[in-house]
Design a protein around this motif. Sequence first.
Motif, PDB file in Angstrom:
ATOM      1  N   VAL A  50       0.845  -1.199   0.000  1.00 41.11           N
ATOM      2  CA  VAL A  50       0.000   0.000   0.000  1.00 41.11           C
ATOM      3  C   VAL A  50       0.882   1.251   0.000  1.00 41.11           C
ATOM      4  N   GLN A  51       1.968   1.215   0.732  1.00 44.34           N
ATOM      5  CA  GLN A  51       2.894   2.356   0.747  1.00 44.34           C
ATOM      6  C   GLN A  51       3.505   2.571  -0.639  1.00 44.34           C
ATOM      7  N   ARG A  52       3.805   1.499  -1.347  1.00 46.91           N
ATOM      8  CA  ARG A  52       4.340   1.621  -2.703  1.00 46.91           C
ATOM      9  C   ARG A  52       3.309   2.261  -3.634  1.00 46.91           C
ATOM     10  N   VAL A  53       2.046   1.899  -3.454  1.00 48.69           N
ATOM     11  CA  VAL A  53       0.978   2.503  -4.256  1.00 48.69           C
ATOM     12  C   VAL A  53       0.856   3.982  -3.913  1.00 48.69           C
ATOM     13  N   ALA A  54       0.895   4.304  -2.626  1.00 44.48           N
ATOM     14  CA  ALA A  54       0.812   5.703  -2.208  1.00 44.48           C
ATOM     15  C   ALA A  54       1.961   6.512  -2.800  1.00 44.48           C
ATOM     16  N   ASP A  55       3.147   5.939  -2.818  1.00 45.04           N
ATOM     17  CA  ASP A  55       4.300   6.606  -3.430  1.00 45.04           C
ATOM     18  C   ASP A  55       4.064   6.811  -4.925  1.00 45.04           C
ATOM     19  N   ALA A  56       3.588   5.769  -5.597  1.00 39.78           N
ATOM     20  CA  ALA A  56       3.348   5.852  -7.038  1.00 39.78           C
ATOM     21  C   ALA A  56       2.304   6.914  -7.372  1.00 39.78           C
ATOM     22  N   LEU A  57       1.326   7.075  -6.485  1.00 38.03           N
ATOM     23  CA  LEU A  57       0.272   8.062  -6.699  1.00 38.03           C
ATOM     24  C   LEU A  57       0.688   9.460  -6.254  1.00 38.03           C
ATOM     25  N   ALA A  58       1.855   9.561  -5.603  1.00 40.51           N
ATOM     26  CA  ALA A  58       2.361  10.841  -5.088  1.00 40.51           C
ATOM     27  C   ALA A  58       1.322  11.524  -4.196  1.00 40.51           C
ATOM     28  N   LEU A  59       0.772  10.740  -3.255  1.00 40.16           N
ATOM     29  CA  LEU A  59      -0.272  11.265  -2.381  1.00 40.16           C
ATOM     30  C   LEU A  59       0.294  12.235  -1.346  1.00 40.16           C
ATOM     31  N   GLU A  60      -0.486  13.256  -1.045  1.00 40.15           N
ATOM     32  CA  GLU A  60      -0.137  14.181   0.025  1.00 40.15           C
ATOM     33  C   GLU A  60      -0.374  13.475   1.353  1.00 40.15           C
ATOM     34  N   ALA A  61       0.121  14.047   2.436  1.00 39.30           N
ATOM     35  CA  ALA A  61       0.097  13.395   3.746  1.00 39.30           C
ATOM     36  C   ALA A  61      -1.308  12.934   4.157  1.00 39.30           C
ATOM     37  N   ALA A  62      -2.294  13.782   4.035  1.00 40.49           N
ATOM     38  CA  ALA A  62      -3.654  13.431   4.464  1.00 40.49           C
ATOM     39  C   ALA A  62      -4.232  12.320   3.582  1.00 40.49           C
ATOM     40  N   GLN A  63      -3.969  12.390   2.286  1.00 43.53           N
ATOM     41  CA  GLN A  63      -4.466  11.366   1.365  1.00 43.53           C
ATOM     42  C   GLN A  63      -3.782  10.028   1.641  1.00 43.53           C
ATOM     43  N   ARG A  64      -2.492  10.087   1.896  1.00 42.50           N
ATOM     44  CA  ARG A  64      -1.716   8.884   2.192  1.00 42.50           C
ATOM     45  C   ARG A  64      -2.252   8.228   3.458  1.00 42.50           C
ATOM     46  N   GLU A  65      -2.500   9.029   4.480  1.00 41.33           N
ATOM     47  CA  GLU A  65      -3.012   8.487   5.739  1.00 41.33           C
ATOM     48  C   GLU A  65      -4.370   7.821   5.529  1.00 41.33           C
ATOM     49  N   LEU A  66      -5.250   8.450   4.772  1.00 41.74           N
ATOM     50  CA  LEU A  66      -6.567   7.870   4.504  1.00 41.74           C
ATOM     51  C   LEU A  66      -6.431   6.526   3.786  1.00 41.74           C
ATOM     52  N   LEU A  67      -5.539   6.462   2.799  1.00 36.11           N
ATOM     53  CA  LEU A  67      -5.339   5.207   2.071  1.00 36.11           C
ATOM     54  C   LEU A  67      -4.797   4.126   3.004  1.00 36.11           C
ATOM     55  N   LEU A  68      -3.795   4.468   3.796  1.00 33.81           N
ATOM     56  CA  LEU A  68      -3.184   3.487   4.697  1.00 33.81           C
ATOM     57  C   LEU A  68      -4.173   3.011   5.759  1.00 33.81           C
ATOM     58  N   VAL A  69      -4.919   3.927   6.351  1.00 31.30           N
ATOM     59  CA  VAL A  69      -5.906   3.542   7.386  1.00 31.30           C
ATOM     60  C   VAL A  69      -6.996   2.682   6.780  1.00 31.30           C
ATOM     61  N   SER A  70      -7.423   3.004   5.569  1.00 27.06           N
ATOM     62  CA  SER A  70      -8.493   2.202   4.935  1.00 27.06           C
ATOM     63  C   SER A  70      -8.026   0.784   4.638  1.00 27.06           C
ATOM     64  N   ALA A  71      -6.700   0.573   4.551  1.00 23.52           N
ATOM     65  CA  ALA A  71      -6.157  -0.737   4.235  1.00 23.52           C
ATOM     66  C   ALA A  71      -5.965  -1.620   5.478  1.00 23.52           C
ATOM     67  N   LEU A  72      -6.071  -1.035   6.664  1.00 22.06           N
ATOM     68  CA  LEU A  72      -5.873  -1.808   7.886  1.00 22.06           C
ATOM     69  C   LEU A  72      -6.983  -2.841   8.065  1.00 22.06           C
ATOM     70  N   PRO A  73      -6.646  -4.003   8.597  1.00 24.68           N
ATOM     71  CA  PRO A  73      -7.674  -5.021   8.850  1.00 24.68           C
ATOM     72  C   PRO A  73      -8.748  -4.485   9.796  1.00 24.68           C
ATOM     73  N   LYS A  74      -9.973  -4.833   9.499  1.00 21.31           N
ATOM     74  CA  LYS A  74     -11.096  -4.406  10.334  1.00 21.31           C
ATOM     75  C   LYS A  74     -11.331  -5.440  11.433  1.00 21.31           C
ATOM     76  N   PRO A  75     -11.699  -4.989  12.635  1.00 22.08           N
ATOM     77  CA  PRO A  75     -12.000  -5.941  13.709  1.00 22.08           C
ATOM     78  C   PRO A  75     -13.180  -6.823  13.325  1.00 22.08           C
ATOM     79  N   PRO A  76     -13.250  -8.042  13.861  1.00 19.38           N
ATOM     80  CA  PRO A  76     -14.394  -8.911  13.566  1.00 19.38           C
ATOM     81  C   PRO A  76     -15.711  -8.213  13.871  1.00 19.38           C
ATOM     82  N   GLY A  77     -16.671  -8.387  12.981  1.00 19.85           N
ATOM     83  CA  GLY A  77     -17.982  -7.777  13.165  1.00 19.85           C
ATOM     84  C   GLY A  77     -18.038  -6.336  12.740  1.00 19.85           C
ATOM     85  N   ASP A  78     -16.930  -5.805  12.176  1.00 17.44           N
ATOM     86  CA  ASP A  78     -16.876  -4.400  11.767  1.00 17.44           C
ATOM     87  C   ASP A  78     -16.770  -4.280  10.245  1.00 17.44           C
ATOM     88  N   GLY A  79     -17.351  -5.219   9.547  1.00 20.93           N
ATOM     89  CA  GLY A  79     -17.362  -5.150   8.095  1.00 20.93           C
ATOM     90  C   GLY A  79     -16.430  -6.112   7.535  1.00 20.93           C
TER      91      GLY A  79
END
Length: 79
Positions: A50-79
């Motif tokens: 995911v970090q390699r994708v963020a680098d390739a997309l040249a994401l700004e800090a806030a965009q990068r954080e959103l992408l990385l957080v969205s990629a984190l595993p979700k707790p059971p029962g949370d989708g």
Amino acid sequence: MDAPFGAVLRSHRKQRNLTQKELAEMAGLSERTIRRWETGQHRNPQIMSVQRVADALALEAAQRELLLVSALPKPPGDG
């Protein structure tokens, strides 16, 4: 509700007018990987990839954080 990783990724890719193949090549990943992430067929990507994708997309800090957080595993029962 947080946006799913695939939707966030697709949005950033399309904003940059890139195909899945182009992004995959830029990030050193397979087109299949990008496609599976975007369609939700693979929901827990490796964070380094995911970090390699963020680098390739040249994401700004806030965009990068959103992408990385969205990629984190979700707790059971949370989708």
